[in-house]
Design a protein around this motif. Sequence first.
Motif, PDB file in Angstrom:
ATOM      1  N   PHE A 200      51.520 -54.354  29.148  1.00  0.00           N
ATOM      2  CA  PHE A 200      51.893 -53.123  29.837  1.00  0.00           C
ATOM      3  C   PHE A 200      52.155 -52.037  28.801  1.00  0.00           C
ATOM      4  N   ASN A 201      52.075 -50.801  29.263  1.00  0.00           N
ATOM      5  CA  ASN A 201      52.303 -49.652  28.391  1.00  0.00           C
ATOM      6  C   ASN A 201      52.975 -48.562  29.220  1.00  0.00           C
ATOM      7  N   LEU A 202      54.218 -48.259  28.893  1.00  0.00           N
ATOM      8  CA  LEU A 202      54.966 -47.257  29.646  1.00  0.00           C
ATOM      9  C   LEU A 202      54.877 -45.870  29.024  1.00  0.00           C
ATOM     10  N   LEU A 203      54.150 -45.740  27.923  1.00  0.00           N
ATOM     11  CA  LEU A 203      54.100 -44.468  27.209  1.00  0.00           C
ATOM     12  C   LEU A 203      53.430 -43.370  28.040  1.00  0.00           C
ATOM     13  N   ILE A 204      52.229 -43.649  28.546  1.00  0.00           N
ATOM     14  CA  ILE A 204      51.506 -42.629  29.313  1.00  0.00           C
ATOM     15  C   ILE A 204      52.201 -42.335  30.642  1.00  0.00           C
ATOM     16  N   PRO A 205      52.611 -43.361  31.424  1.00  0.00           N
ATOM     17  CA  PRO A 205      53.370 -43.040  32.642  1.00  0.00           C
ATOM     18  C   PRO A 205      54.645 -42.259  32.328  1.00  0.00           C
ATOM     19  N   GLY A 206      55.309 -42.618  31.230  1.00  0.00           N
ATOM     20  CA  GLY A 206      56.505 -41.883  30.844  1.00  0.00           C
ATOM     21  C   GLY A 206      56.206 -40.433  30.516  1.00  0.00           C
ATOM     22  N   ALA A 207      55.069 -40.194  29.869  1.00  0.00           N
ATOM     23  CA  ALA A 207      54.663 -38.817  29.544  1.00  0.00           C
ATOM     24  C   ALA A 207      54.380 -38.029  30.814  1.00  0.00           C
ATOM     25  N   ILE A 208      53.746 -38.671  31.801  1.00  0.00           N
ATOM     26  CA  ILE A 208      53.473 -38.009  33.085  1.00  0.00           C
ATOM     27  C   ILE A 208      54.777 -37.583  33.743  1.00  0.00           C
ATOM     28  N   VAL A 209      55.751 -38.482  33.758  1.00  0.00           N
ATOM     29  CA  VAL A 209      57.052 -38.185  34.365  1.00  0.00           C
ATOM     30  C   VAL A 209      57.775 -37.094  33.575  1.00  0.00           C
ATOM     31  N   LEU A 210      57.730 -37.176  32.242  1.00  0.00           N
ATOM     32  CA  LEU A 210      58.417 -36.206  31.398  1.00  0.00           C
ATOM     33  C   LEU A 210      57.852 -34.794  31.584  1.00  0.00           C
ATOM     34  N   ILE A 211      56.531 -34.695  31.621  1.00  0.00           N
ATOM     35  CA  ILE A 211      55.893 -33.376  31.796  1.00  0.00           C
ATOM     36  C   ILE A 211      56.315 -32.759  33.130  1.00  0.00           C
ATOM     37  N   GLY A 212      56.308 -33.576  34.177  1.00  0.00           N
ATOM     38  CA  GLY A 212      56.747 -33.073  35.481  1.00  0.00           C
ATOM     39  C   GLY A 212      58.188 -32.610  35.450  1.00  0.00           C
TER      40      GLY A 212
ATOM     41  N   MET B 241      59.882 -31.526  32.774  1.00  0.00           N
ATOM     42  CA  MET B 241      59.984 -30.315  31.961  1.00  0.00           C
ATOM     43  C   MET B 241      59.540 -29.089  32.756  1.00  0.00           C
ATOM     44  N   ILE B 242      58.431 -29.236  33.491  1.00  0.00           N
ATOM     45  CA  ILE B 242      57.938 -28.114  34.293  1.00  0.00           C
ATOM     46  C   ILE B 242      58.950 -27.755  35.383  1.00  0.00           C
ATOM     47  N   GLY B 243      59.510 -28.792  36.016  1.00  0.00           N
ATOM     48  CA  GLY B 243      60.522 -28.536  37.041  1.00  0.00           C
ATOM     49  C   GLY B 243      61.760 -27.865  36.482  1.00  0.00           C
ATOM     50  N   LEU B 244      62.068 -28.149  35.225  1.00  0.00           N
ATOM     51  CA  LEU B 244      63.248 -27.563  34.581  1.00  0.00           C
ATOM     52  C   LEU B 244      63.076 -26.081  34.303  1.00  0.00           C
ATOM     53  N   ILE B 245      61.884 -25.690  33.868  1.00  0.00           N
ATOM     54  CA  ILE B 245      61.676 -24.284  33.492  1.00  0.00           C
ATOM     55  C   ILE B 245      61.204 -23.425  34.663  1.00  0.00           C
ATOM     56  N   SER B 246      60.749 -24.064  35.750  1.00  0.00           N
ATOM     57  CA  SER B 246      60.189 -23.303  36.874  1.00  0.00           C
ATOM     58  C   SER B 246      61.127 -22.233  37.425  1.00  0.00           C
ATOM     59  N   PRO B 247      62.419 -22.538  37.699  1.00  0.00           N
ATOM     60  CA  PRO B 247      63.286 -21.495  38.267  1.00  0.00           C
ATOM     61  C   PRO B 247      63.404 -20.272  37.379  1.00  0.00           C
ATOM     62  N   TYR B 248      63.408 -20.477  36.061  1.00  0.00           N
ATOM     63  CA  TYR B 248      63.546 -19.353  35.142  1.00  0.00           C
ATOM     64  C   TYR B 248      62.293 -18.476  35.145  1.00  0.00           C
ATOM     65  N   VAL B 249      61.141 -19.140  35.129  1.00  0.00           N
ATOM     66  CA  VAL B 249      59.883 -18.391  35.112  1.00  0.00           C
ATOM     67  C   VAL B 249      59.689 -17.648  36.429  1.00  0.00           C
TER      68      VAL B 249
ATOM     69  N   SER C  58      54.147 -29.889  40.524  1.00  0.00           N
ATOM     70  CA  SER C  58      55.317 -29.248  39.922  1.00  0.00           C
ATOM     71  C   SER C  58      54.946 -27.919  39.270  1.00  0.00           C
ATOM     72  N   THR C  59      53.639 -27.710  39.030  1.00  0.00           N
ATOM     73  CA  THR C  59      53.189 -26.427  38.470  1.00  0.00           C
ATOM     74  C   THR C  59      53.005 -25.362  39.547  1.00  0.00           C
ATOM     75  N   PHE C  60      52.968 -25.755  40.814  1.00  0.00           N
ATOM     76  CA  PHE C  60      52.685 -24.803  41.888  1.00  0.00           C
ATOM     77  C   PHE C  60      53.713 -23.674  41.981  1.00  0.00           C
ATOM     78  N   PRO C  61      55.034 -23.973  41.885  1.00  0.00           N
ATOM     79  CA  PRO C  61      55.996 -22.857  41.922  1.00  0.00           C
ATOM     80  C   PRO C  61      55.774 -21.853  40.801  1.00  0.00           C
ATOM     81  N   LEU C  62      55.367 -22.337  39.624  1.00  0.00           N
ATOM     82  CA  LEU C  62      55.080 -21.429  38.517  1.00  0.00           C
ATOM     83  C   LEU C  62      53.909 -20.520  38.866  1.00  0.00           C
ATOM     84  N   ILE C  63      52.843 -21.127  39.349  1.00  0.00           N
ATOM     85  CA  ILE C  63      51.639 -20.358  39.691  1.00  0.00           C
ATOM     86  C   ILE C  63      51.938 -19.385  40.828  1.00  0.00           C
TER      87      ILE C  63
END
Length: 202
Positions: free
Chosen positions: A24-36, A38-46, A116-121
């Motif tokens: 098993f490899n949790l690196l890529i799934p973890g990156a997918i979750v992390l990116i989402g 991060m985007i959710g964190l900055i969305s309200p500010y943008v 998670s990018t939709f609110p930004l767009i």
Amino acid sequence: MYNEIKELLFSPHAFFAKKTGPEFNLLIPGAIVLIGGMIGLISPYVVSYFSHYGLEPVNISIPALAFPLYLLGPFVAWFLFSCILYVICKLASGTGTFILTLQNTGYGVLPLTIISTFPLIQGIFLSDFGEIPGTFDLGVMWGVNLLSLLFIFWAGYLWACAMEKTQAISYGKSLVAALIMVLIYLGYNLIVLLGMASRMQS
């Protein structure tokens, strides 16, 4: 990487058939979750920065010690999603391990990371920078909400394919497990939205 993502999104049965071995490899799934996350964190500010609805800019100062907690939330959700799917599949005579369930649930989160990018767009698209007639604003917002709903069910489809292969159960049983997970996800988001609306009115 591109071909793997393409296969995950459009040929999930073939993709998850390759992700059910002992390794098993949790690196890529973890990156997918992390990116989402991060985007959710900055969305309200943008969104508040670009808003033309008279919103006050969001205070972007986050205590250094609190920042990791904000990022931890998506990983907790990932773990809880995996636990729910694992328990439901075990009740349906699933035979897969939890770690592979965790891995493949994380892969299935990809459509949620995309939305998670939709609110930004949306925030930028309906801003003073790209001003559109007010009558068009509502149509865009409804379109974004409908597209978000489709992506949530897309994630459910990926989870159904993932659990079928990971837990070695019938597709019908895995589909039920994924549908339950989607309904829980939608219910949680509805509660959050109602809570936000209540606070705005008070």
